[in-house]
Design a protein around this motif. Structure first.
Motif, PDB file in Angstrom:
ATOM      1  N   ARG A  57       1.964   6.839  -6.573  1.00  0.00           N
ATOM      2  CA  ARG A  57       0.940   7.827  -6.913  1.00  0.00           C
ATOM      3  C   ARG A  57       1.471   9.238  -6.690  1.00  0.00           C
ATOM      4  NH1 ARG A  57      -2.712  10.846  -4.456  1.00  0.00           N
ATOM      5  NH2 ARG A  57      -2.087  10.106  -2.420  1.00  0.00           N
ATOM      6  N   LEU A  58       2.146   9.441  -5.586  1.00  0.00           N
ATOM      7  CA  LEU A  58       2.716  10.773  -5.320  1.00  0.00           C
ATOM      8  C   LEU A  58       3.799  11.131  -6.336  1.00  0.00           C
ATOM      9  CD1 LEU A  58       2.952  10.584  -1.417  1.00  0.00           C
ATOM     10  CD2 LEU A  58       1.287  11.854  -2.779  1.00  0.00           C
ATOM     11  N   ARG A  59       4.591  10.170  -6.744  1.00  0.00           N
ATOM     12  CA  ARG A  59       5.633  10.445  -7.738  1.00  0.00           C
ATOM     13  C   ARG A  59       5.036  10.845  -9.073  1.00  0.00           C
ATOM     14  NH1 ARG A  59       8.427   7.758 -11.581  1.00  0.00           N
ATOM     15  NH2 ARG A  59       7.222   5.882 -11.232  1.00  0.00           N
ATOM     16  N   MET A  60       4.000  10.120  -9.478  1.00  0.00           N
ATOM     17  CA  MET A  60       3.335  10.462 -10.732  1.00  0.00           C
ATOM     18  C   MET A  60       2.665  11.822 -10.648  1.00  0.00           C
ATOM     19  SD  MET A  60       4.003   8.024 -12.788  1.00  0.00           S
ATOM     20  CE  MET A  60       2.833   8.384 -14.079  1.00  0.00           C
ATOM     21  N   LYS A  61       2.262  12.148  -9.444  1.00  0.00           N
ATOM     22  CA  LYS A  61       1.593  13.442  -9.263  1.00  0.00           C
ATOM     23  C   LYS A  61       2.562  14.605  -9.457  1.00  0.00           C
ATOM     24  CE  LYS A  61      -1.402  15.801  -5.942  1.00  0.00           C
ATOM     25  NZ  LYS A  61      -2.009  15.751  -4.582  1.00  0.00           N
ATOM     26  N   THR A  62       3.809  14.413  -9.140  1.00  0.00           N
ATOM     27  CA  THR A  62       4.810  15.475  -9.270  1.00  0.00           C
ATOM     28  C   THR A  62       5.326  15.636 -10.679  1.00  0.00           C
ATOM     29  OG1 THR A  62       6.524  13.917  -8.660  1.00  0.00           O
ATOM     30  CG2 THR A  62       5.527  15.190  -6.884  1.00  0.00           C
ATOM     31  N   PHE A  63       5.046  14.678 -11.615  1.00  0.00           N
ATOM     32  CA  PHE A  63       5.519  14.787 -12.991  1.00  0.00           C
ATOM     33  C   PHE A  63       4.851  15.991 -13.669  1.00  0.00           C
ATOM     34  CE2 PHE A  63       8.062  11.533 -12.324  1.00  0.00           C
ATOM     35  CZ  PHE A  63       7.899  10.309 -12.954  1.00  0.00           C
ATOM     36  N   PRO A  64       5.553  16.713 -14.576  1.00  0.00           N
ATOM     37  CA  PRO A  64       4.918  17.859 -15.286  1.00  0.00           C
ATOM     38  C   PRO A  64       3.924  17.364 -16.316  1.00  0.00           C
ATOM     39  CG  PRO A  64       7.124  17.483 -16.096  1.00  0.00           C
ATOM     40  CD  PRO A  64       6.994  16.595 -14.909  1.00  0.00           C
ATOM     41  N   ALA A  65       2.827  18.065 -16.444  1.00  0.00           N
ATOM     42  CA  ALA A  65       1.777  17.721 -17.419  1.00  0.00           C
ATOM     43  C   ALA A  65       2.043  18.504 -18.716  1.00  0.00           C
ATOM     44  CB  ALA A  65       0.411  18.080 -16.859  1.00  0.00           C
ATOM     45  N   LEU A  66       2.411  17.805 -19.772  1.00  0.00           N
ATOM     46  CA  LEU A  66       2.724  18.433 -21.067  1.00  0.00           C
ATOM     47  C   LEU A  66       1.475  18.429 -21.929  1.00  0.00           C
ATOM     48  CD1 LEU A  66       6.201  16.754 -21.731  1.00  0.00           C
ATOM     49  CD2 LEU A  66       5.739  19.013 -20.774  1.00  0.00           C
ATOM     50  N   VAL A  67       0.944  19.612 -22.194  1.00  0.00           N
ATOM     51  CA  VAL A  67      -0.261  19.732 -23.028  1.00  0.00           C
ATOM     52  C   VAL A  67       0.171  19.871 -24.483  1.00  0.00           C
ATOM     53  CG1 VAL A  67      -2.323  21.071 -23.468  1.00  0.00           C
ATOM     54  CG2 VAL A  67      -1.450  20.831 -21.140  1.00  0.00           C
TER      55      VAL A  67
ATOM     56  N   ILE B 186       0.844  -1.209   0.000  1.00  0.00           N
ATOM     57  CA  ILE B 186       0.000   0.000   0.000  1.00  0.00           C
ATOM     58  C   ILE B 186       0.874   1.252   0.000  1.00  0.00           C
ATOM     59  CG2 ILE B 186      -1.652   1.330   1.366  1.00  0.00           C
ATOM     60  CD1 ILE B 186      -2.794  -1.393   2.294  1.00  0.00           C
ATOM     61  N   LEU B 187       1.896   1.252   0.818  1.00  0.00           N
ATOM     62  CA  LEU B 187       2.801   2.397   0.869  1.00  0.00           C
ATOM     63  C   LEU B 187       3.528   2.590  -0.459  1.00  0.00           C
ATOM     64  CD1 LEU B 187       4.299   1.966   4.460  1.00  0.00           C
ATOM     65  CD2 LEU B 187       2.651   3.684   3.713  1.00  0.00           C
ATOM     66  N   GLN B 188       3.934   1.451  -1.078  1.00  0.00           N
ATOM     67  CA  GLN B 188       4.583   1.571  -2.384  1.00  0.00           C
ATOM     68  C   GLN B 188       3.640   2.172  -3.406  1.00  0.00           C
ATOM     69  OE1 GLN B 188       5.964  -2.313  -3.279  1.00  0.00           O
ATOM     70  NE2 GLN B 188       7.810  -2.172  -1.985  1.00  0.00           N
ATOM     71  N   ALA B 189       2.378   1.735  -3.406  1.00  0.00           N
ATOM     72  CA  ALA B 189       1.405   2.313  -4.335  1.00  0.00           C
ATOM     73  C   ALA B 189       1.207   3.813  -4.065  1.00  0.00           C
ATOM     74  CB  ALA B 189       0.081   1.559  -4.206  1.00  0.00           C
ATOM     75  N   GLU B 190       1.182   4.174  -2.793  1.00  0.00           N
ATOM     76  CA  GLU B 190       1.026   5.607  -2.450  1.00  0.00           C
ATOM     77  C   GLU B 190       2.232   6.414  -2.913  1.00  0.00           C
ATOM     78  OE1 GLU B 190      -0.958   8.884  -1.008  1.00  0.00           O
ATOM     79  OE2 GLU B 190      -1.660   6.808  -1.276  1.00  0.00           O
TER      80      GLU B 190
END
Length: 1663
Positions: free
Chosen positions: A1651-1661, A1644-1648
């Protein structure tokens, strides 16, 4: 004569008439017992007979319930005990001499008591029963209570005795065991304790036995595991394991015959092998006594095998089968043998009288002697037994004084009716069957087995003698009957002949003739009234189908005056003369008599309990007349019986198998007197005889050997007068005849030993040779019926003698003619010679010989057919087992040139069960492999997730290296232990040898190894089959080439032999199953139908042969003219010959020119032909060599291939042996595991057994301690009361003077002296046991004597002077109370000591059981250690290359206690890890050198990249700020934008529809799945509920067991171990659960984190 009789119930009688037993004659078949010093007793039938040794007077005691079983006597109490033989038998106790019943003991025995024994002291009686209880019981016969009993299944006892010095000890012995029993008593509780004596071996040596349950000296095998007891190896669990002994350890032991006790409480035991033993009753130590010196035994017998033993001072008296009684004088461990006394028969029993003045000797036949010490003569015969069983008896006319008895051995005795004393005896020397006394004379007749009649003179009862002998026939005489007046004697034989004999001695017992009837005559009845001139006879015989036949005929009393025409020449009476009539009854009769009126027959039905009367028809009839019952009365008698009639014809006497005698009225057939003299256990009454006056009745038992004399106890006056008057009239009518015949007997002077012989008169006619053959030698005695037949034959010979001479004369002439013809036949040629059988004129003899030969041939043929059938059956069995059942037949393959033989593997088809087991194991292995694969994947995923953050580059390099390495999941060959992989066997499913711990794994491994063996054999067999086909091809190729080679050899006219390879029998084994015609050297036997078929088919075959020969005429012509060909071939050049010209026969000078030219042409042609021949011969030779070389090359190539196949075969066999070796190791480990389990089960069973014994012993201790406390309290109370009486004496008499008080106190302390009865000195010197301890009865008698002595002390004469009589009376009462209290204290003290001893023994037993339990616990712990060690220490098989292991002198060390076996892969993996770490360290050091060099370059590049990053960021910002969507771009660039939008909308609608359908389908599937899961959930809920219920019950049981264990105060080691294992298991489960929870939290912690790591990635439009 005194008589005692025991009756349980009274029976009602029709009249006041009753019978009583006057005396009983029987001989002892069991041991004789002393009742007192001068009276003995023994059982006989339904009676116990007492004999007074001084007066020889007999007393009879009858058992009313049947035959008497076993008897025992108590000499001190003069009590006799005996049992009856019936279902649930009873023991009766009678006092002697009153013969009054004292008690009746009823136990739970079902069949019979086999032994009874009284204790010398006390009121104790021991009883033993055999089947089915095998129970020993101790009775208190006074109170009819069983004190204790114990059952020992299978223990059959032959002798039982109490220790005369200690009633607490008993000895029971049989031919196989000797056991000592101890009776332990605690107050009123009695207990048996048995101990078996270990007997020596047959040679007298003592056997050393080892402990089979807990062997301590077993060797340990380091290779093959622990060595267990043989019971565990045999797989025995339970009681069998305790007593199991291997066959090799069972040695024959001594067989005890008798035993006796000594005054020192030791046992003397005699053995069948002649050894004499002494046994210590306390320690059970056995000592084999040694004989000091040898004596001369009778008949040279080498050993004395004691049949009986009796103790005397300093030794024993014993007897054997030789009739001699020996005296064994024992001193220390040796004994000396002396002859004591000799009797005329083998001795069966010896017993001393109570005073030891007399020795009673009993022989095996029942004769009893007494040996009186110091008397002259010392040996006296008390009872003389008759030789054999009494077969018949009869009264000597008139039947008031004497009677005769006959035994089956031929002994005849005259006995007195009053007391059964013997007047005289006569032994005939031949087995006898029946007896009868003549009413008309003082003679009797005896019938024998050999068919003779012995007539005896009984007129003088003291001189019994044989006066005449008749040899009737060779058939045994069965029945002898005199008619009522003694006119005729009727003798019936077994063959069914009834002889009519004149009963008068004056007529020399003339035989009138005989008449024939059915075999097995049952009874002959006669009626001969005084006023009648005929004797009526009725004969009863059985018929098949449960019917009976009655034959009635009459005999005139003046038969002697009638001419000889009454019988034919052969002595048979004519039926017309005796008026013979036949009757039949439709139900079986066992007996029938004829009424005196002549119109009635009385019969006893054998299958139904009825007595019937039948009326004889008045009218004469022809043939058989069927009789119907006229009167039918039911009887209480059961079994087949016999009916007889009184002398006056008004009473019917009926006897039956039930043992009851009934006297019936002849008119009503009702019983008016009834008596039970015998019992059905002895098969009832065999024979009955009533005297002429009806006052005396003799009955004889069938199997009990008892003769009983009955007399009327009460008889009505009318009944007595009738028979007495008839008797007087009959005696008066016969008086003249009796006097006349008796005078003849007196004056005849016939010697007792002389037998009258009738010599046939010699004929005056001369007899020829044929008549001489009919003559019988005079030295051989012939029967009367044979003599009559001989006389008839002589008369026939005399009548036809002239005619016989003429026939004989013609036969002689014919014989001479045939002799001449035979002489002439010898001179002719062999082809014309006739066989000797052809001259036989007796056609019947020829036909008989022919029939005999045919029978012999048929018999031989049948034997041969059966022999062939047996051989065929055996052949089929062998073929089915060794050939048909083989899927691959065993065969061999040989090389062509080298001696190599390759055999294939014979294989049977695998059964369905084996295939199912294999499939199951394969499925399990595949499932395990899949599970292991999934587990590895799960572990790899988890490990990869945790290692993502570490050294991504290094992991990539390692993964690349691992991808390049190909992993082999299979084990290496050296760990497999075989080379099965070389044959393509799949070993991936095999479990490693280091991991085979459980039983299931080993069984699965065995199944897989068998499959590998099967595949290896199959692989080799496929190669073998290919080679076999190749050899077939090679042989066919060689055969094809040999055809051409044979042609070439023929053309070249060479003498070479062509080599033709063929298959041998080992290569084609099926040839052995087929028998060719040329292998049979004998001519084939054809059945008649085969011969007829051959005869029918032969003409057709001949016709077909003729037609075939006619069709071959053209071929024969071609062969004759042109050699079978139409053109000349090249091969014919060698055979071509140029014909010479005709002129060449002339000389050269006569030739012409033309002829010379022709000659030159001829020479030219011959030359050319020779050249062609040479060329062709060379070409043929070349071709021959080429063919031979090709054959040689191809066969050599095949041999090389077969040589390689042979090596393959050796390797395959090696693989098979390796796999079988592994299988054998696994099987051995399984067997050892089973043995360990069996041993563990037995130890658990033994532990439970001992724990039960422990609970019993603890309960017994608790009970004994409680009883002891209560008893001790009573004892203390009595002691306190006694002290109070002593202290309060002076207070009681305080009103008198002190001087008188002192005198009274002295008198108060005074006790009377009880004078013991002194025995005489000679008695003390004879009785070896001396004074024995007294019993309870004697203690009571002593107390009575004490009270009597107190009465003397209480006499007024002993009162002190001046004392008041009232005070004296009070003093006497007080003193008597004091004495009684002291006696009670003594009794209580003795009982207290006995109870203390009993408690001490129970404590010792409890400690012994506790020691056994501890021993079992230690053995269980040791066994568990062995089991764990066995499961860990595995036996593995390793392949080693040659030279890899070097040993000197083959000194292989088998013990490696400090070594462990490690897999080679572990070491290699460790080395690879170390090598990789070293390389990494070197690389890191190289990199550190280059670090400083690249620092500046990296800094510059870093600055450059920062600047580029800033530019790129600015550009990205500008792009993001520019807003231009894709829809707008598409709208501007697309010309048909609206059509495109419509198409997209349609596509989206279709997609929505498809998604909707899929959604509905998924919803339905989910609903079905929910329903299924609901049902499954319900099932699981039910199962969980049941498990919870079971768990609740198990928890209750566990808690109860825990409470029990807590109460017992000791916890079992196994329970402790189990609890520790259970706690460890719970701890392991808890830790596993915690680890799973932590793993879930980590995931569960690894999944969290992800998720947090993916959240910090820049969103390229996208732009």
């Amino acid at each position: 004569m005194a008589q005692g009789r025991e009756r349980e119930d009274t029976s009602t009688h029709f009249t006041n008439a009753s019978l009583s037993v006057r005396w009983v004659q029987g001989f002892p078949s069991q041991n004789v017992h002393f009742v007192n010093d001068h009276t003995i007793c023994y059982p006989s039938g339904n009676y116990v007979i007492f004999i007074n040794l001084e007066t020889k007077k007999k007393t009879v005691l009858q058992c009313i319930n049947g035959i008497v079983g076993v008897v025992a006597t108590s000499v001190p109490g003069e009590v006799v005990a005996f049992s009856d033989r019936r279902l649930k038998p009873v023991i009766y106790l009678y006092s002697f001499p009153a013969l009054s019943r004292k008690n009746k003991l009823k136990g739970n025995i079902l069949l019979d008591y086999t032994l009874l024994c009284f204790s010398y002291c006390g009121t104790y009686l021991a009883s033993y029963s055999s089947l089915p209880e095998f129970e020993l019981a101790l009775w208190n016969w006074e109170s009819s209570v069983i004190l204790c009993k114990k059952s020992n299944p299978g223990m059959d006892v032959s002798q039982m005795s109490f220790n005369p010095m200690n009633w607490h000890q008993m000895c029971l012995s049989s031919p196989s065991i000797v056991s000592v029993w101890t009776i332990e008593r605690s107050n009123q509780d009695h207990h048996f304790k048995m101990r078996l004596v270990k007997l020596p071996l047959e040679d007298g040596s003592l056997a050393s036995e080892t402990d089979l349950l807990f062997p301590t000296s077993l060797s340990k095998n380091l290779i093959y595991g622990p060595v267990l007891p043989l019971s565990a190896i045999a797989g025995l669990v339970g009681e069998e394991a305790e007593t199991f002994r291997p066959k090799d350890d069972i040695y024959p032991l001594l067989h005890p015959t008798m035993h006796c006790w000594t005054p020192s409480s030791d046992l003397y035991v005699g053995c069948e092998e002649g050894h004499f033993l002494t046994i210590n009753a306390e320690t059970l130590k056995v000592t084999v006594l040694q004989k000091v010196e040898e004596i001369s035994l009778l008949d040279g017998g080498p050993l004395i095998s004691p049949l009986t033993l009796v103790y005397q001072k300093d030794g024993v008296l014993t007897s054997g089968i030789d009739g001699m009684i020996y005296s064994f004088i024992v001193k220390d461990s040796k004994y000396q043998v002396k002859n004591f006394v000799e009797v005329d028969a083998p001795v069966a029993n010896l017993v001393f009288s109570p005073s030891y003045k007399m020795l009673l000797i009993q022989t095996d036949k029942g004769t009893v002697y007494t040996y009186t010490f110091g008397a002259e003569p010392a040996l006296d015969k008390v009872l003389e037994a008759c030789d054999g069983k009494v077969q018949a008896m009869d009264f000597i006319t008139p039947g008031t004084k004497y009677f005769l008895t006959l035994t089956n051995s031929g002994e005849v005795s005259i006995l007195w009716i009053e007391d059964c004393t013997c007047a005289s005896k006569l032994w005939l020397g031949t087995p006898a069957t029946t007896l009868a006394c003549s009413p008309s004379s003082g003679s009797a007749v005896v019938g024998t087995v050999d068919g003779c009649l012995y007539f005896l003179d009984v007129h003088n009862v003291e001189a019994l003698r044989v006066i005449h002998t008749l040899f009737l026939s060779e058939s045994p005489v069965k029945i002898l009957t005199y008619d009522q007046r003694g006119v005729f004697l009727l003798a019936g034989t077994v063959e069914g002949n009834i002889f009519v004999i004149d009963a008068r001695p004056s007529s020399s017992f003339k035989i009138f003739g005989y008449t024939g009837t059915n075999k097995d005559i049952l009874q002959i009845s006669t009626v001969s009234l005084p006023m009648s001139d005929v004797v009526e006879v009725l004969v009863l015989s059985p018929l098949p189908e449960l019917r009976s036949r009655l034959e009635y005929f009459v005999l005139p009393t003046r038969l002697s005056e009638v001419p000889s025409a009454i019988s034919d020449e052969r002595g048979r009476l004519k039926d017309s003369f005796i008026h013979k009539f036949l009757y039949e009854v439709e139900h079986p009769l066992s007996s029938a008599v004829l009424g005196f009126e002549g119109d009635k027959i009385y019969g006893f039905c054998s299958h139904v309990p009825y007595i019937c009367s039948y009326l004889i028809p008045e009218k004469n009839h022809i043939g058989v007349c069927v009789l119907k019952p006229h009167q039918k009365v039911q009887t209480k008698q059961y079994g087949s019986g016999m009916i007889s009639m009184s002398s006056h014809g008004l009473w019917l006497l009926t006897i039956a198998k039930c043992g009851f005698l009934c006297v019936r009225d002849i008119f009503s057939l009702e019983t008016f007197a009834r008596c039970r003299s015998h019992s059905h256990q002895g098969h009832g009454i065999q024979y009955i005889k009533m005297s002429m006056d009806g006052q005396h009745i003799l009955v004889n038992g069938k199997d009990d050997g008892t003769l009983v004399y009955l007399k009327w106890k009460r008889l009505g006056a009318n009944l007595a007068n009738e028979i007495i008057e008839h008797c007087q009239q009959l005696i008066a009518s016969l008086s003249k005849t009796v006097e006349k015949e008796n005078e003849y007997l007196v004056t005849s002077g016939v010697s007792q030993d002389v037998k009258q012989e009738e010599e046939p008169t010699e004929s005056g006619l001369s007899l020829d040779s044929s008549q001489e053959e009919l003559a019988i030698h005079s030295d051989k005695e012939i029967s009367w019926i044979q003599q009559k037949s001989k006389e008839a034959i002589k008369n026939e010979v005399r009548l036809f003698s002239q005619k016989r001479k003429e026939i004989k004369r013609g036969i002689k002439e014919l014989s001479r003619t045939i002799t001449d013809m035979m002489e002439e036949n010898k001179k002719v040629e062999p082809i014309a010679k006739l066989e000797e059988q052809e001259f036989c004129l007796d056609l019947e003899e020829l036909e008989r010989l022919h029939d005999e030969s045919e029978e012999e041939v048929a018999k031989i043929r049948k034997d041969v057919e059966m022999h062939n059938l047996a051989k065929s059956y055996l052949t089929e069995l062998i073929r089915e087992e060794c050939w048909n059942s083989m899927a691959v037949k065993g065969r061999a393959l040989k090389c062509f040139h080298i001696p190599y033989v390759v055999e294939n593997f014979p294989m049977k088809a695998r059964t369905e069960e084996e295939l199912q087991q294999l499939n199951r194991v394969l499925q399990e292995k595949k499932t395990e492999a899949e599970c292991l694969k999934l587990r590895k994947e799960i572990v790899e995923v988890q490990s990869s997730a945790t290692m993502l953050k570490k050294h991504h580059d290094e992991e990539d390099e390692e993964e690349e290296d691992e991808e390049n390495v190909v992993k082999d999941t299979s084990l290496p060959n050296y760990m497999l232990g075989s080379l099965s992989t070389d044959f393509g066997a799949d070993t991936s499913l095999l479990t490693s040898q280091l991991e085979l711990h459980s039983r299931e794994e080993k069984i699965n491994q065995i199944i897989l190894l068998k499959d590998i063996i099967y595949k290896v054999k199959k692989a080799f067999n496929s190669e073998f089959d290919a080679a076999y086909k190749q050899k077939e091809i090679e042989i066919a190729r060689v055969k094809e080439r040999n055809v051409r080679i044979e042609e070439i050899i023929t053309d070249l006219e060479l003498e070479e032999k062509v080599w033709q390879p063929v298959f041998e029998d080992c290569e084609k084994p099926e040839r052995a199953l087929v028998v060719e015609d040329d292998e049979i050297s004998f001519q084939k036997f054809l059945a008649p139908w085969q011969k007829s078929k051959t005869e029918m088919t032969t003409p057709f075959e001949m016709e077909h042969l003729v037609l075939s020969q006619a069709s071959e005429a053209r071929q024969r012509g071609l062969m004759d003219m042109m050699g079978g060909v139409l053109e000349v071939k090249k091969e014919d050049i060698l055979r071509m010959v140029i014909p010479q010209p005709a002129f060449m026969i002339k000389s050269d000078a006569l030739w012409s020119e033309e002829e010379r030219k022709q000659f030159k042409e001829y020479e030219k042609k011959v030359k050319e032909l020779n050249e062609e021949r040479d060329k062709y011969r060379k070409s043929l030779e070349t071709e021959l060599k080429k063919l031979q070389n090709s054959i040689q090359e191809s066969t050599q190539n095949f041999d090389e291939h077969l040589k390689r196949l042979f090596e393959r075969r050796v390797k395959a066999e090696m693989v098979v042996n390796q796999e079988e070796l592994k299988i054998n190791n696994l099987v051995f480990s399984l067997l050892l595991d089973e043995e360990l389990s069996s041993r563990e089960q037995f130890l658990n069973y033994y532990l439970l057994k001992k724990q039960e014994e422990k609970s019993k012993t603890a309960e017994a201790i608790h009970k004994a301690r409680g009883d002891l406390d209560v008893f001790k309290e009573h004892h203390d109370n009595l002691v306190a009361e006694d002290k109070i009486l002593d202290r309060s004496f002076k207070k009681e008499f305080s009103d008198i003077s002190g001087h008188q008080v002192d005198i009274l106190y002295k008198l108060f302390k005074r006790r009377p002296r009880i004078h013991k009865q002194k025995t005489h000195a000679d008695v003390n010197s004879l009785v070896p046991y001396g004074e024995r301890p007294g019993s309870g009865k004697l203690n009571k008698e002593n107390f009575t004597q004490l009270m009597k002595a107190m009465d003397e002390l209480d006499n007024i004469s002993n009162m002190p002077e001046g004392l008041d009589p009232f005070v004296w009376e009070h003093f006497c009462t007080t003193r008597r109370a004091k004495v009684e209290n002291e006696y009670k204290v003594k009794q209580k003290a003795a009982g207290l000591q006995e109870m203390t001893t009993f408690l001490r023994r129970r404590v010792e037993d409890d400690e012994a059981v506790q020691h056994e339990i501890e021993k079992v616990f230690q053995e269980l712990l040791r066994l568990q250690e062995e089991k764990v060690r066995f499961q860990v220490n595995l036996t593995i098989q390793i392949l080693l290359k040659q030279g890899q292991v070097e040993l000197e002198n083959f000194q292989l060390i088998l013990e490696y206690s400090d070594a462990i076996l490690i897999n080679k892969n572990i070491i290699e993996d460790l080395n690879s890890v170390i090598r990789a770490q070293g390389q990494k360290k070197v690389a890191s050091m190289m990199e550190s050198k280059e670090v400083h060099k690249g620092i500046y370059q990296i800094e510059w590049e870093h600055k450059k990249m920062e600047m580029e990053m800033e530019d790129l960021n600015q550009k990205a910002w500008d792009i993001q700020m520019l807003f231009f969507s894709r829809d707008r771009q598409k709208y501007l660039n697309e010309p048909n934008y609206e059509n495109l939008i419509a198409i997209q909308i349609g596509i989206m609608e279709q997609t929505i529809n498809v998604i909707d359908k899929t959604h509905r389908k998924n919803v339905e599937n989910c609903k079905k799945l929910l329903k299924k899961l609901g049902r499954y959930n319900n099932q699981k809920d039910i199962a969980n509920y049941m498990l919870s219920c079971n768990l609740r019950e198990e928890l209750v049981a566990v808690s109860e067991r825990q409470d029990i264990c807590n109460e017992m105060g000791s916890k079992l080691t196994c329970e402790k171990i189990a609890k520790e294992q259970y706690e460890n298991l719970l701890k392991k489960q808890k830790l596993t659960k915690i680890s799973k929870q932590q793993a879930e939290q980590i995931s569960i912690l690894q999944a969290e984190v992800e998720r947090l790591r993916m959240k910090t990635f820049p969103a390229l439009v996208p732009m």
